[in-house]
Design a protein around this motif. Structure first.
Motif, PDB file in Angstrom:
ATOM      1  N   SER A  37      -2.576  15.738 -11.608  1.00  0.00           N
ATOM      2  CA  SER A  37      -2.453  16.700 -10.698  1.00  0.00           C
ATOM      3  C   SER A  37      -2.903  18.021 -11.181  1.00  0.00           C
ATOM      4  CB  SER A  37      -0.449  16.930 -10.605  1.00  0.00           C
ATOM      5  OG  SER A  37      -0.231  17.672 -11.721  1.00  0.00           O
ATOM      6  N   PHE A  38      -3.458  18.623 -10.328  1.00  0.00           N
ATOM      7  CA  PHE A  38      -4.000  20.190 -10.523  1.00  0.00           C
ATOM      8  C   PHE A  38      -3.215  21.187  -9.703  1.00  0.00           C
ATOM      9  CE2 PHE A  38      -7.531  18.024 -12.613  1.00  0.00           C
ATOM     10  CZ  PHE A  38      -7.797  16.905 -11.822  1.00  0.00           C
ATOM     11  N   PHE A  39      -2.704  21.921 -10.366  1.00  0.00           N
ATOM     12  CA  PHE A  39      -1.998  23.025  -9.242  1.00  0.00           C
ATOM     13  C   PHE A  39      -1.145  22.158  -8.226  1.00  0.00           C
ATOM     14  CE2 PHE A  39      -5.897  24.796 -10.494  1.00  0.00           C
ATOM     15  CZ  PHE A  39      -5.593  25.933 -11.389  1.00  0.00           C
ATOM     16  N   GLY A  40      -0.476  21.200  -8.744  1.00  0.00           N
ATOM     17  CA  GLY A  40       0.533  20.633  -7.592  1.00  0.00           C
ATOM     18  C   GLY A  40      -0.224  19.712  -6.788  1.00  0.00           C
ATOM     19  N   VAL A  41      -1.470  19.732  -6.501  1.00  0.00           N
ATOM     20  CA  VAL A  41      -2.233  18.910  -5.653  1.00  0.00           C
ATOM     21  C   VAL A  41      -2.399  17.533  -6.489  1.00  0.00           C
ATOM     22  CG1 VAL A  41      -4.248  18.125  -4.674  1.00  0.00           C
ATOM     23  CG2 VAL A  41      -3.191  20.664  -4.479  1.00  0.00           C
ATOM     24  N   TYR A  42      -2.002  16.410  -5.966  1.00  0.00           N
ATOM     25  CA  TYR A  42      -1.941  15.076  -6.757  1.00  0.00           C
ATOM     26  C   TYR A  42      -3.318  14.216  -6.196  1.00  0.00           C
ATOM     27  CZ  TYR A  42       2.487  15.901  -9.036  1.00  0.00           C
ATOM     28  OH  TYR A  42       3.468  16.387  -9.663  1.00  0.00           O
ATOM     29  N   THR A  43      -3.725  13.721  -7.362  1.00  0.00           N
ATOM     30  CA  THR A  43      -4.801  12.350  -6.961  1.00  0.00           C
ATOM     31  C   THR A  43      -4.902  11.516  -8.004  1.00  0.00           C
ATOM     32  OG1 THR A  43      -7.238  12.141  -6.477  1.00  0.00           O
ATOM     33  CG2 THR A  43      -6.901  13.591  -8.094  1.00  0.00           C
ATOM     34  N   THR A  44      -5.613  10.441  -7.957  1.00  0.00           N
ATOM     35  CA  THR A  44      -5.461   9.534  -9.160  1.00  0.00           C
ATOM     36  C   THR A  44      -7.005   9.316  -9.583  1.00  0.00           C
ATOM     37  OG1 THR A  44      -5.942   7.574  -7.699  1.00  0.00           O
ATOM     38  CG2 THR A  44      -3.679   8.246  -8.230  1.00  0.00           C
ATOM     39  N   PRO A  45      -7.251   8.801 -10.920  1.00  0.00           N
ATOM     40  CA  PRO A  45      -8.738   8.341 -11.292  1.00  0.00           C
ATOM     41  C   PRO A  45      -9.246   7.564 -10.038  1.00  0.00           C
ATOM     42  CG  PRO A  45      -7.133   8.126 -13.008  1.00  0.00           C
ATOM     43  CD  PRO A  45      -6.231   8.520 -11.926  1.00  0.00           C
ATOM     44  N   LEU A  46      -8.481   6.652  -9.304  1.00  0.00           N
ATOM     45  CA  LEU A  46      -9.380   5.885  -8.500  1.00  0.00           C
ATOM     46  C   LEU A  46      -9.796   6.617  -7.342  1.00  0.00           C
ATOM     47  CD1 LEU A  46     -10.062   3.052  -7.161  1.00  0.00           C
ATOM     48  CD2 LEU A  46      -7.702   2.797  -6.495  1.00  0.00           C
ATOM     49  N   TYR A  47      -8.856   7.549  -6.662  1.00  0.00           N
ATOM     50  CA  TYR A  47      -9.260   8.348  -5.517  1.00  0.00           C
ATOM     51  C   TYR A  47     -10.481   9.188  -5.891  1.00  0.00           C
ATOM     52  CZ  TYR A  47      -4.587   7.538  -3.517  1.00  0.00           C
ATOM     53  OH  TYR A  47      -3.524   6.959  -3.095  1.00  0.00           O
ATOM     54  N   LEU A  48     -10.588   9.826  -7.201  1.00  0.00           N
ATOM     55  CA  LEU A  48     -11.657  10.641  -7.457  1.00  0.00           C
ATOM     56  C   LEU A  48     -12.876   9.519  -7.835  1.00  0.00           C
ATOM     57  CD1 LEU A  48     -10.131  12.748 -10.370  1.00  0.00           C
ATOM     58  CD2 LEU A  48     -10.929  13.479  -8.190  1.00  0.00           C
ATOM     59  N   PHE A  49     -12.662   8.601  -8.336  1.00  0.00           N
ATOM     60  CA  PHE A  49     -14.011   7.686  -8.337  1.00  0.00           C
ATOM     61  C   PHE A  49     -14.480   7.377  -6.856  1.00  0.00           C
ATOM     62  CE2 PHE A  49     -16.484   4.308  -9.888  1.00  0.00           C
ATOM     63  CZ  PHE A  49     -16.509   3.238  -9.117  1.00  0.00           C
TER      64      PHE A  49
ATOM     65  N   PRO B 277      -6.077   3.946 -14.596  1.00  0.00           N
ATOM     66  CA  PRO B 277      -4.771   4.026 -14.819  1.00  0.00           C
ATOM     67  C   PRO B 277      -4.236   4.500 -13.440  1.00  0.00           C
ATOM     68  CG  PRO B 277      -6.121   5.701 -15.935  1.00  0.00           C
ATOM     69  CD  PRO B 277      -7.055   4.742 -15.417  1.00  0.00           C
ATOM     70  N   THR B 278      -3.013   4.010 -13.166  1.00  0.00           N
ATOM     71  CA  THR B 278      -2.336   4.186 -11.912  1.00  0.00           C
ATOM     72  C   THR B 278      -1.668   5.598 -12.004  1.00  0.00           C
ATOM     73  OG1 THR B 278      -0.466   3.004 -12.567  1.00  0.00           O
ATOM     74  CG2 THR B 278      -2.165   2.173 -10.941  1.00  0.00           C
ATOM     75  N   LYS B 279      -1.342   6.279 -13.145  1.00  0.00           N
ATOM     76  CA  LYS B 279      -0.596   7.387 -12.869  1.00  0.00           C
ATOM     77  C   LYS B 279      -1.274   8.488 -12.317  1.00  0.00           C
ATOM     78  CE  LYS B 279       1.243   9.811 -16.914  1.00  0.00           C
ATOM     79  NZ  LYS B 279       2.314  10.877 -16.323  1.00  0.00           N
ATOM     80  N   PRO B 280      -0.971   9.330 -11.646  1.00  0.00           N
ATOM     81  CA  PRO B 280      -1.430  10.207 -11.000  1.00  0.00           C
ATOM     82  C   PRO B 280      -1.860  11.465 -11.636  1.00  0.00           C
ATOM     83  CG  PRO B 280       0.671  10.267 -10.231  1.00  0.00           C
ATOM     84  CD  PRO B 280       0.544   9.165 -11.239  1.00  0.00           C
TER      85      PRO B 280
ATOM     86  N   ALA C 229       0.887  -1.203   0.057  1.00  0.00           N
ATOM     87  CA  ALA C 229      -0.040   0.029   0.115  1.00  0.00           C
ATOM     88  C   ALA C 229       0.916   1.097  -0.043  1.00  0.00           C
ATOM     89  CB  ALA C 229      -1.048   0.085   1.221  1.00  0.00           C
ATOM     90  N   LEU C 230       2.018   1.207   1.047  1.00  0.00           N
ATOM     91  CA  LEU C 230       3.081   2.431   0.811  1.00  0.00           C
ATOM     92  C   LEU C 230       3.443   2.701  -0.397  1.00  0.00           C
ATOM     93  CD1 LEU C 230       3.964   4.128   2.978  1.00  0.00           C
ATOM     94  CD2 LEU C 230       5.716   2.550   3.686  1.00  0.00           C
ATOM     95  N   SER C 231       3.863   1.674  -0.961  1.00  0.00           N
ATOM     96  CA  SER C 231       4.801   2.142  -2.423  1.00  0.00           C
ATOM     97  C   SER C 231       3.508   2.647  -3.314  1.00  0.00           C
ATOM     98  CB  SER C 231       5.679   0.955  -2.978  1.00  0.00           C
ATOM     99  OG  SER C 231       4.996  -0.255  -2.907  1.00  0.00           O
ATOM    100  N   LYS C 232       2.443   2.123  -3.558  1.00  0.00           N
ATOM    101  CA  LYS C 232       1.600   2.459  -4.409  1.00  0.00           C
ATOM    102  C   LYS C 232       0.820   3.679  -4.073  1.00  0.00           C
ATOM    103  CE  LYS C 232      -1.548  -1.549  -6.031  1.00  0.00           C
ATOM    104  NZ  LYS C 232      -2.805  -2.181  -5.367  1.00  0.00           N
ATOM    105  N   GLN C 233       0.752   3.996  -2.975  1.00  0.00           N
ATOM    106  CA  GLN C 233      -0.073   5.453  -2.384  1.00  0.00           C
ATOM    107  C   GLN C 233       1.338   6.335  -2.801  1.00  0.00           C
ATOM    108  OE1 GLN C 233      -1.692   5.042   1.323  1.00  0.00           O
ATOM    109  NE2 GLN C 233      -2.868   3.354   0.791  1.00  0.00           N
ATOM    110  N   ILE C 234       2.481   6.056  -2.470  1.00  0.00           N
ATOM    111  CA  ILE C 234       3.607   7.025  -2.633  1.00  0.00           C
ATOM    112  C   ILE C 234       3.611   7.429  -4.126  1.00  0.00           C
ATOM    113  CG2 ILE C 234       5.999   7.469  -2.991  1.00  0.00           C
ATOM    114  CD1 ILE C 234       6.349   5.787  -0.489  1.00  0.00           C
ATOM    115  N   ARG C 235       3.588   6.598  -5.016  1.00  0.00           N
ATOM    116  CA  ARG C 235       3.574   6.960  -6.449  1.00  0.00           C
ATOM    117  C   ARG C 235       1.865   7.578  -6.834  1.00  0.00           C
ATOM    118  NH1 ARG C 235       8.002   6.898  -6.359  1.00  0.00           N
ATOM    119  NH2 ARG C 235       9.600   4.769  -6.622  1.00  0.00           N
ATOM    120  N   GLU C 236       0.960   7.199  -6.170  1.00  0.00           N
ATOM    121  CA  GLU C 236      -0.242   7.824  -6.563  1.00  0.00           C
ATOM    122  C   GLU C 236      -0.241   9.201  -6.195  1.00  0.00           C
ATOM    123  OE1 GLU C 236      -2.854   5.141  -4.687  1.00  0.00           O
ATOM    124  OE2 GLU C 236      -2.937   3.826  -6.251  1.00  0.00           O
TER     125      GLU C 236
END
Lengths: 379, 323, 290
Positions: C135-147, C130-133, A232-239
């Motif tokens: 970013s909006f103005f330097g704030v990061y999130t991913t499609p999964l988090y938004l979902f 997709p796992t690539k984050p 979880a840690l490495s995934k979330q770091i990249r996320e």
């Protein structure tokens, strides 16, 4: 009712126990977590030890007798580990103990070993304090975190091409020990510490800590975590958009981590006692057998098990008798060459002389990119 | 008369245990049971007699263990000093906590006790300078017994320590029995059965709940001290919810609101998990099922009614009964 | 945006993500408490089972992720209905200690069944995002988090609408307020109980299924989730939906900000201290029962 039948069965066998014949086997006790949060790795350890004990028995055993392993579940819970150890020593009359995986459980079992005067060896517990207590019955066959730090710390800035190092570790003795001992070594290699963060054993998401680390703008992040949290840690770091390379003690080179973490595991460095890609005749044979019988690549816990059982058996052989006191004395004079090189014990029964490895995950395989040798622990 | 004989017989049996049971492992289980007897008698006071479900009891146990351990490690206080200190210290903590939460009723009370326990765990884990966090406090030794004129007795042997624990369990039992038989005890039951009536009679539910809460906590603290010195090691794991669970099982299935019930429950549910070592998950599933079924259909518990059924009335140790 | 502002925004976003989850889970708990007067100590296990069943469906049975989520929730709802029928129906007039002990027993039972079925290894649910984050103005999130945020927020709104607008919701609220009167006017209390329990379980299971994509689930997760849910419910007021929503978001934000600017080891203590404060100064919670 399954449990009732089990109770009856146990009662009957307990009643029959006193009638067992005098020991024809050499009994070695194993206290490992077979249930609980680290059960996966604990079971690997147990299966490895069983496999290797069978091998040794196939070659004639030790002292002309067969080895009999008696395994009890300590669940990485000190109280349960103590109960398990008591049972092994008092009822099963084991001549030596392997265990108990988590440093706090090992600390508890150490007291049992001392009380009953049976040698205990651990290949996994790295909390520095364990060898500081002057317990003559406890042996540690693995480098402590500070020793690993001293071995690799100076190398890390160059190997990772990093200057600013942030720490993000488990909030227990292991993680704290790392954050206390690594900085000096890293600084001696030209690095700089920019953040020190912790997470709890029960944490499932690390967004706050990661964000804090990110704020410090690190070139590399040093971690200490076991498989479950490592994933979880490495995934979330990249996320969270942190691209700095990760290097850690713990699960970072094991197959289970690599498989579960997927793309997040690529490019992760591990500071390990053992990794299956080591090129040596002993290891090649071990890996081949492990893959055939246990259907996966041996992780560092399997490597630890290999060391522990072989050192124990080696000591029994040199002791010339299945006598716990003689085994203990013999173990002090250990000069064992095995899976990871030469191992001797210093005055505090801390192992030194073995090789340790820096692994890097490339295409799902943890390749060895650097090695170092553990020098005797500083007093 | 026959009651006296029964009591003496039971006492004699208990004293004979180390002579009969040669196996150190079983002796170990007896000792652990004895320690839990002290702890769950305390839990029974608040859960069985006053009728409030406190889930903080295991935390009191752990706090007692830590207090005694810290006093040993930092001030070299032996268990003889550590135990009363733990009992008093934990009792005081319960007094403070009770002052805050005992006016609450219902679910909120239960949850607050859980929150308290978790907070204590957090303190034990994070206040590393004091408690060494997860590394715990090792090396806790059993004390020697020096009696003036009689020299010093080494009680570190299991069979000797058994008598210390037995004594503690008996003292705890007698104290609780005296308490529940007194007018205080009767008021416990009145508060449990009919709080409005009690209040209307001028009996403050808060006050009596507090007495039970503090007394129970002190017992838990004492038990914790015994445990710490016996096992030789304390760590934040002592705060795990599993201890709460097992203590509740001991009290509820033993028979809450009686004293013999939880005591027997303590012994039974120390031995049973060890004997059922192999069946780890099934074992807990079974216990959980029994807990649910017993709570639904057997509010008097299992052990006590069984014992009451088997032992003829004349021979029974008298006991304050729960409804 | 300046660096510290970016970091603050990141913490806030993290807080909202977790806060929405807390709110959703707490809504379910408060519903069960409000209607049935049961403190459901097994609530976290519904979350955990939602996550595990979803994991099982997606990775071991190959079901499509978006189909697996509702199926997982349905499975947990089915379990809840069975439990309600077998056990909780009998506990309608039972004293609080009885119901609490039963839910504690249930929580242990479910945790160990999960251990037996899936083992202790934490699992995260494979997602098609997709796992690539981003970013909006330097704030990061991913499609999964938004979902996750979208789904939990939507479910919170749905829950709110159900309670306020539908007949069932009104019947539930009536039962909250006055059980006897509701029975007298013909509301079938047994049915209401079943619905409340099932709905509460559904919300928890949905949270587990959705969050399981980035927070791994293990059998022990249930206990932690239950504790958090209870904290939120105490803060917000037992039986208050608005309280659960506001309380959940507040706890999520407080923890994220607290951890962001204080030693992270004490992050969980924030909730505990908040509970103690509420208890001292406003025991019924921030909002009254609705």
């Amino acid at each position: 009712m399954k449990s009732l039948r089990l109770v009856v069965a146990v009662a009957v066998s307990l009643a029959a126990a006193p009638f067992a014949l005098a020991q024809e086997t050499v009994r070695i006790g194993v206290v490992q977590p077979m249930t609980g949060p680290v059960a996966y790795d604990g079971n690997i350890y147990v299966n490895t030890v069983k496999m290797l004990a069978d091998d040794i028995n196939a070659k004639g055993g030790v002292l002309g007798r067969k080895i009999e392993l008696v395994v009890e579940d300590g669940a990485c819970n000190p109280a349960q580990s103590v109960n398990a150890a008591e049972k092994l020593v008092v009822r099963d009359k084991v001549v030596g103990l392997l265990g108990a995986f988590c440093s706090t459980s090992t600390a508890a079992v150490m007291e049992v070993a001392k009380k009953h005067k049976v040698p205990l060896i651990t290949g996994i517990s790295t909390a520095a304090q364990l060898t500081e207590q002057g317990n003559p019955y406890f042996f540690r066959a693995v480098a402590t975190t500070p020793m690993l730090g001293n071995a690799f710390g100076p190398v890390l800035p160059k190997a990772l091409k990093a200057k600013r190092f942030a720490f993000l570790t488990l909030n227990d003795d292991w993680g704290r020990s790392m954050q206390a001992s690594y900085p000096k070594a890293i600084e001696s290699g030209g690095g700089q510490i920019v953040a020190n963060e912790f997470f709890q054993q029960s944490d499932l998401q690390f967004l706050s800590q990661i964000t804090k680390v990110k704020a410090a703008n690190p070139d590399a992040i040093v971690l200490a975590a076991n498989t479950q949290q490592a994933v979880a840690l490495s995934k979330q770091i990249r996320e969270l958009g942190v691209t700095a390379p990760l290097v850690g003690e713990g699960a970072w080179s094991s197959d289970s981590y690599i498989k579960l973490a997927g793309p997040a595991a690529e490019g992760v460095y591990g500071l390990v006692e053992y990794v299956y890609t080591i090129k040596s005749p002993v290891n090649d044979a071990f890996v081949k057998e492990f893959q055939a019988k246990l259907k996966e690549n041996p992780s560092k816990f399997a490597g630890a098990a290999h060391n522990a059982i072989h050192i124990m058996v080696d000591a029994i052989r040199r002791a010339g008798a299945a006598d716990p006191e003689k085994i203990r004395e013999a173990m002090e004079r250990t000069d064992y060459n095995g899976l990871v090189g030469n191992i001797k014990f210093d005055a505090k029964h801390q192992a030194y002389g073995q090789t340790v490895y820096l692994s890097l995950v490339k295409n799902g395989v943890p390749e060895v990119v650097e090695t170092a040798q553990i020098s005797k622990a500083q007093p | 008369m026959s009651r006296r004989i029964a009591t003496l017989a039971v006492l004699a049996l208990l004293c004979a245990v180390p002579l009969v049971v040669r196996d150190d492992y079983y002796l170990h289980l007896f000792i652990v049971s004895g320690i839990f007897v002290v702890a769950v008698l305390g839990l029974d006071l608040i859960v069985g007699y006053v009728g409030q479900l406190s889930l903080a009891h295991a935390a009191f146990f752990a706090m007692g263990a830590y207090t005694s351990a810290l006093l040993f490690v930092r001030l070299q206080w032996s268990m003889w000093l550590g135990l009363p200190a733990a009992a008093l210290g934990v009792g005081f903590a319960a007094f403070v906590l009770g002052g805050v939460i005992l006016r609450t009723r219902g679910h909120r009370f239960i949850i607050i006790t859980v929150v308290f326990a978790e907070l204590m765990k957090l303190v034990a884990t994070n206040w590393v300078d004091m408690t060494r966090g997860f590394m715990g406090l090792p090396g806790l030794a059993l004390p020697k017994l020096s009696l003036p004129g009689l020299g010093s007795l080494d009680i570190t042997a299991k069979s000797h320590f058994y008598y210390v624990v037995l004594l503690a369990a008996i003292v705890a039992f007698l104290l609780c029995r005296a308490l529940v038989r007194s007018s205080i005890g009767r008021k416990f039951v009145l508060v449990r059965e009919n709080e409005p009536l009690a209040e209307s009679l001028g009996i403050s539910a808060f006050r009596y709940a507090m007495i039970a809460f503090v007394a129970g906590a002190a017992l838990a603290g004492a038990a914790g001290s015994l445990y710490a010195h016996y096992v030789g090691f304390v760590s934040p794991d002592l705060f795990n919810f599993s201890y709460v669970t097992i203590m509740l099982i001991m009290v509820i299935l033993g028979g809450k609101g009686t004293l013999v019930g939880p005591a027997l429950g303590a012994v039974l549910f120390t031995f049973l998990p060890e004997l059922l070592r192999e069946a780890s998950h099934w074992r807990m599933i079974t216990f959980a099922t029994i807990l649910i079924v017993a709570t639904l259909f057997m509010p008097k518990g299992i052990v006590y009614p069984l014992v009451a059924y088997l032992v003829p009335r004349r021979w029974r140790l008298s006991d304050a009964h729960a409804a | 945006m300046s660096a510290s502002l970016t970091i603050l925004a990141q913490h806030l976003l993290n807080g909202v993500l977790i806060g929405c989850a807390y709110a959703l889970i707490a809504m379910g708990l408060t519903m069960i408490f409000g209607v049935m007067n049961i403190a459901n100590f097994a609530h976290g296990e519904f979350y955990m089972l939602g996550g595990f069943v979803a994991f099982y469906l997606v990775s071991l049975m190959g079901l499509n992720y978006f189909a697996a989520l509702p199926v997982a929730v349905a499975a947990v709802v089915a379990l809840a209905i069975i439990l309600q029928h077998a056990i909780f129906r009998r506990l309608r007039e039972a004293p609080m200690m009885t119901t609490t002990l039963v839910t504690i027993g249930l929580s242990i039972f479910l945790e160990h069944v999960a251990l037996l079925l899936w083992g202790p290894q934490p699992q995260s649910i494979p997602t098609p995002f997709p796992t690539k984050p981003l970013s909006f103005f330097g704030v990061y999130t991913t499609p999964l988090y938004l979902f996750c945020m979208a789904v939990t927020a939507a479910l919170i709104v749905v829950g709110h609408v159900v309670i306020r607008r539908t007949r069932m919701g009104k019947a539930m609220r009536a039962t909250f307020q006055n059980k006897e009167a509701s029975a007298l006017v013909g509301i079938r209390i047994d049915r209401i109980y079943a619905y409340a329990f099932a709905f509460g379980a559904a919300l928890a299971a949905a949270a587990g299924a959705v969050l399981g994509g980035f927070i791994p689930v293990e059998p022990a997760t249930g206990g932690i989730v239950t504790l958090k849910a209870f904290i939120v419910v105490i803060l917000g007021g037992m039986g208050s939906f608005v309280g659960a929503i506001v309380g959940g978001l507040m706890l999520g934000l407080a923890e994220a900000l607290g951890a962001g600017y204080m030693p992270t080891g004490w992050k969980d203590a924030i909730g505990f201290f908040a509970v103690i404060l509420v208890l001292l100064f406003r025991p019924e919670g921030l909002f009254r029962r609705v």
